[in-house]
Design a protein around this motif. Structure first.
Motif, short mmCIF file in Angstrom:
data_model
loop_
_atom_site.label_atom_id
_atom_site.label_comp_id
_atom_site.label_asym_id
_atom_site.label_seq_id
_atom_site.Cartn_x
_atom_site.Cartn_y
_atom_site.Cartn_z
N LEU A 194 31.10 29.44 30.64
CA LEU A 194 31.08 28.79 31.96
C LEU A 194 32.36 27.98 32.19
O LEU A 194 32.95 28.04 33.28
N LEU A 195 32.81 27.25 31.17
CA LEU A 195 34.02 26.46 31.30
C LEU A 195 35.25 27.35 31.52
O LEU A 195 36.07 27.08 32.41
N ALA A 196 35.38 28.40 30.73
CA ALA A 196 36.52 29.31 30.89
C ALA A 196 36.46 30.00 32.26
O ALA A 196 37.51 30.19 32.90
N SER A 197 35.27 30.36 32.71
CA SER A 197 35.13 30.98 34.03
C SER A 197 35.62 30.01 35.11
O SER A 197 36.32 30.41 36.05
N TRP A 198 35.25 28.75 34.98
CA TRP A 198 35.64 27.75 35.96
C TRP A 198 37.14 27.47 35.88
O TRP A 198 37.83 27.45 36.90
N GLN A 199 37.67 27.26 34.65
CA GLN A 199 39.08 26.91 34.50
C GLN A 199 40.00 28.04 34.97
O GLN A 199 41.06 27.77 35.54
N LYS A 203 30.29 38.55 34.76
CA LYS A 203 30.49 39.83 35.45
C LYS A 203 31.37 40.75 34.60
O LYS A 203 31.11 41.95 34.49
N ALA A 204 32.40 40.19 33.98
CA ALA A 204 33.28 40.99 33.13
C ALA A 204 32.51 41.57 31.94
O ALA A 204 32.77 42.70 31.51
N MET A 205 31.54 40.80 31.39
CA MET A 205 30.75 41.31 30.27
C MET A 205 29.73 42.36 30.72
O MET A 205 29.20 43.09 29.90
N LEU A 206 29.48 42.44 31.98
CA LEU A 206 28.58 43.49 32.50
C LEU A 206 29.36 44.73 32.92
O LEU A 206 28.93 45.85 32.68
N THR A 207 30.53 44.52 33.54
CA THR A 207 31.28 45.65 34.09
C THR A 207 32.42 46.13 33.18
O THR A 207 32.87 47.26 33.30
N GLY A 208 32.91 45.24 32.31
CA GLY A 208 34.05 45.58 31.48
C GLY A 208 35.37 45.44 32.19
O GLY A 208 36.40 45.88 31.69
N ARG A 209 35.37 44.78 33.34
CA ARG A 209 36.60 44.65 34.12
C ARG A 209 36.95 43.18 34.32
O ARG A 209 36.09 42.38 34.68
#
Length: 164
Positions: free
Chosen positions: A142-147, A154-160
């Protein structure tokens, strides 16, 4: 795709084992064996998989990981397409802890340790440690997504992910 598949299989097996912990028996045991198998497959894929899956690509030395954690705290952490150094350390911590939880759970079923309290206490303590690490992992995502202004879930679901 294999990393994402193994990640979500590990989520399912750990969640199932946690939810079945009060009814120790075949379901809980098989979920534990499943989690151990996923760890084994991830170790193989970490040695033989594609560039971003290989441990050599994202497991950083402790000093580099601590430097990255300081950068996170100051808001100046670099963005990575693969795992960042903190994420790499968490992968190692999570895989190791899952393996130890599975091993200690199996040990409680052996004739050698059957009936002793300490293996059960060890298994329980390791399971709580795993839960703490999972919480820290989610907080880090969550922190990395925000920063970095990107949706890592989403990236862990789609691979993108967006390119650098």
């Amino acid at each position: 795709m294999p990393v994402r598949l193994l990640h979500w299989l590990l989520v399912l097996t750990i969640a199932g084992a946690w939810l079945s912990r009060s009814r120790i028996g075949p379901l809980h045991e098989w979920l534990g064996y499943g989690a151990a198998a996923v760890v084994g497959l991830r170790l193989l894929w970490g040695a033989r998989g594609n560039a971003y899956a290989r441990f050599g690509q994202f497991v950083a030395p402790p000093r580099a990981t601590l430097r990255y954690l300081r950068q996170i705290a100051s808001g100046s952490a670099a963005r990575y397409l693969g795992h960042n150094p903190a994420g790499g350390a968490m992968v190692v911590a999570l895989l190791t802890t899952v393996a130890l939880v599975a091993l200690s759970g199996w040990a409680t079923t052996t004739d050698l340790l059957w009936g002793y309290a300490w293996p059960v206490r060890l298994h329980t303590a390791l399971a709580w440690l795993l839960l703490l690490l999972i919480g820290l992992h989610i907080a880090g995502v969550l922190l990395a997504s925000w920063q970095h202004r990107e949706n890592l879930l989403k990236a862990m679901l789609t691979g993108r992910k967006r390119p650098q």
